[in-house]
Design an enzyme around this catalytic site. Structure first.
Site, PDB file in Angstrom:
ATOM      1  N   GLY A 251      -2.120  31.126   5.325  1.00  0.00           N
ATOM      2  CA  GLY A 251      -2.131  32.314   4.488  1.00  0.00           C
ATOM      3  C   GLY A 251      -2.675  32.032   3.112  1.00  0.00           C
TER       4      GLY A 251
ATOM      5  N   HIS B 116      -8.855  17.619   7.460  1.00  0.00           N
ATOM      6  CA  HIS B 116      -8.663  19.068   7.323  1.00  0.00           C
ATOM      7  C   HIS B 116      -9.419  19.713   6.165  1.00  0.00           C
ATOM      8  CE1 HIS B 116      -6.551  22.864   7.719  1.00  0.00           C
ATOM      9  NE2 HIS B 116      -6.039  22.770   6.515  1.00  0.00           N
TER      10      HIS B 116
ATOM     11  N   GLU C 273       5.370  26.905   2.851  1.00  0.00           N
ATOM     12  CA  GLU C 273       4.674  25.734   3.414  1.00  0.00           C
ATOM     13  C   GLU C 273       4.987  24.533   2.536  1.00  0.00           C
ATOM     14  OE1 GLU C 273       0.503  26.446   4.282  1.00  0.00           O
ATOM     15  OE2 GLU C 273       0.954  28.310   5.298  1.00  0.00           O
TER      16      GLU C 273
ATOM     17  N   LYS D 163     -25.878  28.654   8.862  1.00  0.00           N
ATOM     18  CA  LYS D 163     -26.526  27.766   9.836  1.00  0.00           C
ATOM     19  C   LYS D 163     -26.016  28.017  11.254  1.00  0.00           C
ATOM     20  CE  LYS D 163     -23.586  23.686   9.252  1.00  0.00           C
ATOM     21  NZ  LYS D 163     -23.560  22.246   9.155  1.00  0.00           N
TER      22      LYS D 163
ATOM     23  N   GLN E 281      -5.034  29.329   9.318  1.00  0.00           N
ATOM     24  CA  GLN E 281      -3.916  30.034   9.953  1.00  0.00           C
ATOM     25  C   GLN E 281      -2.894  30.510   8.929  1.00  0.00           C
ATOM     26  OE1 GLN E 281      -2.338  27.384  12.950  1.00  0.00           O
ATOM     27  NE2 GLN E 281      -4.248  27.323  14.077  1.00  0.00           N
TER      28      GLN E 281
ATOM     29  N   GLU F 199     -14.790  25.687  -0.783  1.00  0.00           N
ATOM     30  CA  GLU F 199     -14.427  24.286  -0.511  1.00  0.00           C
ATOM     31  C   GLU F 199     -15.491  23.295  -0.953  1.00  0.00           C
ATOM     32  OE1 GLU F 199     -13.026  23.643   3.495  1.00  0.00           O
ATOM     33  OE2 GLU F 199     -12.852  21.481   3.173  1.00  0.00           O
TER      34      GLU F 199
ATOM     35  N   GLY G 255     -18.780  31.887   5.061  1.00  0.00           N
ATOM     36  CA  GLY G 255     -17.319  31.821   5.125  1.00  0.00           C
ATOM     37  C   GLY G 255     -16.736  32.801   4.113  1.00  0.00           C
TER      38      GLY G 255
ATOM     39  N   ARG H 292       1.224  17.410   2.022  1.00  0.00           N
ATOM     40  CA  ARG H 292       0.511  16.946   3.229  1.00  0.00           C
ATOM     41  C   ARG H 292       0.166  15.465   3.206  1.00  0.00           C
ATOM     42  NH1 ARG H 292      -3.435  22.142   4.113  1.00  0.00           N
ATOM     43  NH2 ARG H 292      -1.707  23.470   4.690  1.00  0.00           N
TER      44      ARG H 292
ATOM     45  N   HIS I 131      -4.448  17.037   7.628  1.00  0.00           N
ATOM     46  CA  HIS I 131      -3.352  17.969   7.951  1.00  0.00           C
ATOM     47  C   HIS I 131      -2.427  17.266   8.938  1.00  0.00           C
ATOM     48  CE1 HIS I 131      -1.151  21.481   9.241  1.00  0.00           C
ATOM     49  NE2 HIS I 131      -1.783  22.226   8.358  1.00  0.00           N
TER      50      HIS I 131
ATOM     51  N   ASP J 102     -22.880  19.645   4.316  1.00  0.00           N
ATOM     52  CA  ASP J 102     -24.333  19.624   4.064  1.00  0.00           C
ATOM     53  C   ASP J 102     -24.698  20.146   2.672  1.00  0.00           C
ATOM     54  OD1 ASP J 102     -23.264  20.726   6.454  1.00  0.00           O
ATOM     55  OD2 ASP J 102     -25.259  20.797   7.350  1.00  0.00           O
TER      56      ASP J 102
ATOM     57  N   LEU K 176      -7.684  29.490   0.600  1.00  0.00           N
ATOM     58  CA  LEU K 176      -8.259  30.835   0.710  1.00  0.00           C
ATOM     59  C   LEU K 176      -8.207  31.502  -0.662  1.00  0.00           C
ATOM     60  CD1 LEU K 176      -6.789  32.078   4.140  1.00  0.00           C
ATOM     61  CD2 LEU K 176      -9.038  31.106   3.699  1.00  0.00           C
TER      62      LEU K 176
HETATM   63  C1  SIN Z   1      -2.099  25.799   7.835  1.00  0.00           C
HETATM   64  O1  SIN Z   1      -1.854  26.894   8.304  1.00  0.00           O
HETATM   65  O2  SIN Z   1      -1.327  24.862   7.931  1.00  0.00           O
HETATM   66  C2  SIN Z   1      -3.409  25.577   7.118  1.00  0.00           C
HETATM   67  C3  SIN Z   1      -3.457  26.343   5.865  1.00  0.00           C
HETATM   68  C4  SIN Z   1      -4.037  25.501   4.757  1.00  0.00           C
HETATM   69  O3  SIN Z   1      -4.811  24.589   5.011  1.00  0.00           O
HETATM   70  O4  SIN Z   1      -3.662  25.727   3.604  1.00  0.00           O
END
Ligand code: SIN
Length: 529
Positions: free
Chosen positions: A51, A338, A115, A37, A49, A362, A16, A277, A231, A210, A379
């Site tokens: 940012g 999520h 967000e 894997k 999605q 993560e 990732g 969230r 989420h 894992d 990210l």
């Molecule tokens: C999202 O686009 O809602 C997910 C981004 C995130 O998990 O921070």
């Protein structure tokens, strides 16, 4: 495909975002081996999605830190938060150097979106496919890097440790079930989170944590597993598999409502749809229970259709494939699992408690997210934590140091096969969804623990008797991690962030700043002061 034992400088486990960042930078000095894997693209980073949250001034970095700490609900490590948010701008600059293209305004300045939980627009993005675009650029660079060897379809089995030092990794070739050994001077675990332990998840099905289980089996401590983030908005489909609908839709004015069009978030929080969230997901569950429905709606159709198609091309396409035109109709949504806010305990240099083992992205617990991750900090964390590990590895590993020899081949010649693996995994996911979800109770958690103890015993028996394959390895790790998660949730006798227990509805001051840490033995679950 792996067909031999491997000797390398650095073994990166997972492909990732954090894995590719670590591999790309380290490959300028060292020989790097990446194992994954699955095949390329099957990772949660590519599914992201929204940012990357980033502040370009010290003033905003301070506010970004405050927003992160507020969202983390009293469990963030504030020093770590500040260190991470201040490095976010370097992370974005590095990604742009790697060829990642973010959305720009007409003067070629970065465009920012908003967000939940952010007090201003500070999220750089590539339309609504930021993770996919970032991963495509980095993957291209990995493919041409001379010092990086990538093996896909290879599952990590267990670290081999000597005197609290990882010396090698046992791995499985998923295609023929042969087992090999990777000897490396350093290991960077970037195997992702565990949100796939729940039956409804935005993540790839194989996000089962894992690597977290494997590190725990090797002797690492794990922390805050009870804080799985849900989420709020995933597309509700008849096929049952939730598809993420970016929080940026709410950031750009989308509203949450019932089938009647009645808006409800203002009843729950002054920030409405853009509350954090944990708050929005819980409010949605309460509304769904109140109305006796299994989903609600997200509506952006009041915005100009041309604008929607341009800003959210991926979502528009994806929803159209389900026959839903989001420029005209409300989007049916429900909350889904999520993100793992907890993971393997590491220090500020991404170093675990086992020598030679770094953990990033993560699967790590850095203290950044606390009880609930702030949107679009993930990210950012992937890049910053990988950079922290790279720096520590470079300081401590001379180029001339030799890899330790002694890799050995392993036999996997048991003939028994078990046919109950996939049903067992589905049972675990259902237990987690039903009893360790958005709203928990003491009875539900105790029931889940009892069930998971029985499943773990059964899986141990299967593991002892059967030929190892990728599914069995996933099941072993999933059953262990689910049990560790339930134990963490039982141990936290309060409600905070993503952990809400109807039997302990208040946040308790005695738990402020105290992560739930589980050491190697189940008996040593404790809260660290
Ligand atoms: C999202 O686009 O809602 C997910 C981004 C995130 O998990 O921070």
């Amino acid at each position: 495909m792996i067909e031999n034992n491997v000797i390398t400088d650095v073994c990166v486990i997972g492909a990732g975002l954090s894995g590719l960042v670590a591999a790309l930078d380290l490959s300028s000095k060292y020989k790097v081996t990446i194992i994954s894997k699955s095949t390329a693209g099957m990772n949660a980073s590519s599914y992201a999605q929204g940012g990357i949250a980033v502040s370009f001034s010290d003033d905003d970095a301070n506010v970004h830190a405050k927003d992160t700490i507020y969202s983390g609900d009293g469990l963030c490590d504030e020093e770590i938060v500040r260190k991470y948010v201040y490095k976010a701008k370097d992370a974005v600059a590095w990604l742009r150097q790697q060829g990642v293209v973010f959305n720009l305004d007409k003067d070629e300045n970065l465009l920012f979106t908003k967000e939940g939980g952010h007090s201003c627009s500070r999220i750089v993005h590539s339309y609504d496919e930021t993770g996919k675009k970032i991963m495509a650029s980095l993957q291209k660079n990995v493919n041409i890097a001379p010092n990086i060897q990538v093996y896909t379809n290879v599952t990590a089995i267990d670290f081999v440790t000597v005197d609290n030092k990882v010396t090698s990794l046992k791995v499985l070739n998923n295609e023929d079930n042969s087992i090999y050994s990777i000897v490396a001077r350093r290991f960077v675990l970037c195997s992702g989170g565990a949100s796939g332990l729940y039956s409804k998840s935005t993540n790839p099905d194989n996000s089962l944590g894992d690597g977290i289980s494997m590190a725990w089996r090797a002797g690492c401590s794990v922390a805050n597993l009870e804080f799985n983030q849900f989420h709020p908005t995933c597309l509700y489909t008849n096929s049952g598999r939730p598809v993420l609908i970016s929080e940026a839709v709410r950031g750009e004015g989308g509203i949450l409502c019932a089938a009647s069009g009645e808006r409800f978030m203002d009843k729950y929080h002054p920030d409405g749809e853009l509350a954090t969230r944990d708050i929005v997901s819980r409010a949605m569950l309460v509304e769904m229970q109140r109305l006796g429905v299994d989903h609600l709606y997200l509506d952006i159709s009041h915005k100009n259709a041309k604008y929607i198609k341009k800003r959210f091309p991926g979502l528009y396409r994806n929803c159209m494939s389900y026959g839903l035109d989001i420029t005209k109709n409300k989007i049916p949504v429900l909350p889904s699992s999520h993100y793992s806010c907890g993971g393997v305990v590491v220090d500020e240099n991404s170093r675990s408690s086992i020598e030679n083992l770094y953990v990033v992205g993560e699967c790590a617990y850095t203290g950044l997210h606390g009880a609930n991750r702030l949107a679009s900090n993930s990210l950012m964390e992937c890049v910053v934590s990988a950079k922290n590990a790279i720096k520590a590895i470079e300081i401590n590993m001379p180029i001339t140091e030799q890899s330790s020899e002694g890799s050995c081949a392993y036999l996997n010649d048991k003939i028994n096969r078990s046919d109950c693996i996939s049903s067992c995994l589905e049972t675990i996911k259902k237990i987690m969804w039903d009893h360790v979800g958005i709203i928990r109770t003491v009875d539900g958690l105790c029931f889940a623990k009892k069930q998971l103890l029985a499943i773990n015993a059964e899986v141990d028996d299967i593991f002892a008797d059967s030929q190892i394959d990728a599914d069995l390895l996933e099941l072993r790790s999933a059953s262990q991690l689910a049990l560790l998660t339930v134990c963490s949730a039982i141990d936290r006798k309060e409600s905070r962030g993503g952990h809400y227990n109807l039997d302990f509805q208040k946040k308790e001051a005695k738990y402020d700043g105290r992560p739930t840490i589980i050491k190697k033995s189940f008996k040593t679950i404790y809260n660290q002061g």
